[in-house]
Design an enzyme around this catalytic site. Structure first.
Site, short mmCIF file in Angstrom:
data_model
loop_
_atom_site.label_atom_id
_atom_site.label_comp_id
_atom_site.label_asym_id
_atom_site.label_seq_id
_atom_site.Cartn_x
_atom_site.Cartn_y
_atom_site.Cartn_z
N LEU A 20 0.85 -1.20 0.00
CA LEU A 20 0.00 0.00 0.00
C LEU A 20 0.88 1.25 0.00
O LEU A 20 1.02 1.94 1.00
CB LEU A 20 -0.93 0.02 1.21
CG LEU A 20 -2.21 -0.79 1.08
CD1 LEU A 20 -3.09 -0.64 2.31
CD2 LEU A 20 -3.00 -0.38 -0.15
N HIS A 21 1.52 1.49 -1.13
CA HIS A 21 2.38 2.67 -1.29
C HIS A 21 1.92 3.45 -2.49
O HIS A 21 1.37 2.90 -3.45
CB HIS A 21 3.84 2.24 -1.46
CG HIS A 21 4.38 1.57 -0.24
ND1 HIS A 21 4.69 2.26 0.89
CD2 HIS A 21 4.62 0.27 0.03
CE1 HIS A 21 5.12 1.41 1.81
NE2 HIS A 21 5.07 0.18 1.32
N ALA A 22 2.17 4.75 -2.49
CA ALA A 22 1.90 5.66 -3.60
C ALA A 22 0.56 5.42 -4.30
O ALA A 22 -0.48 5.70 -3.73
CB ALA A 22 3.06 5.68 -4.58
N PRO A 24 -1.32 2.67 -5.14
CA PRO A 24 -2.34 1.84 -4.48
C PRO A 24 -2.95 2.53 -3.25
O PRO A 24 -4.16 2.44 -3.03
CB PRO A 24 -1.58 0.57 -4.09
CG PRO A 24 -0.44 0.50 -5.05
CD PRO A 24 -0.06 1.93 -5.30
#
Length: 93
Positions: A20-22, A24
């Site tokens: 769950l980065h950037a 997403p």
């Protein structure tokens, strides 16, 4: 639990390679914000507002992590099911 009411929850595993980065996290918070229910992510005993991109980015949720998605409010079941579906489709990646 707010006001003695149970919340609707489901556990899901993050399977997209970036976690769950950037992008997403942005998609997650955008979708979460479309529901009136309060959405909470529980990860490693930490509770994160599902509508807060800063909270999601700072949580360090990586590929293979299991998270608990909980919602409370009018559309809580639809909110949780939609968030789980978004994750299970790897955010369209």
């Amino acid at each position: 639990m707010k006001g003695g009411r149970l919340v609707y929850s489901k556990t899901v595993r993050i399977t997209n390679k970036t976690g769950l980065h950037a992008r997403p996290a942005s998609e997650f918070t955008k979708k979460a914000s479309s529901f009136s229910a309060d959405i909470t992510i529980t990860f490693k005993e930490r509770k994160i507002n599902g509508k807060s991109i800063v909270g999601l980015l700072s949580a360090g949720i990586t590929c293979g992590s299991d998270i608990l998605i909980s919602a409370q409010g009018e559309d809580e079941q639809l909110a949780v099911e939609s968030m789980v579906a978004l994750i299970q489709t790897n955010f369209g990646e």
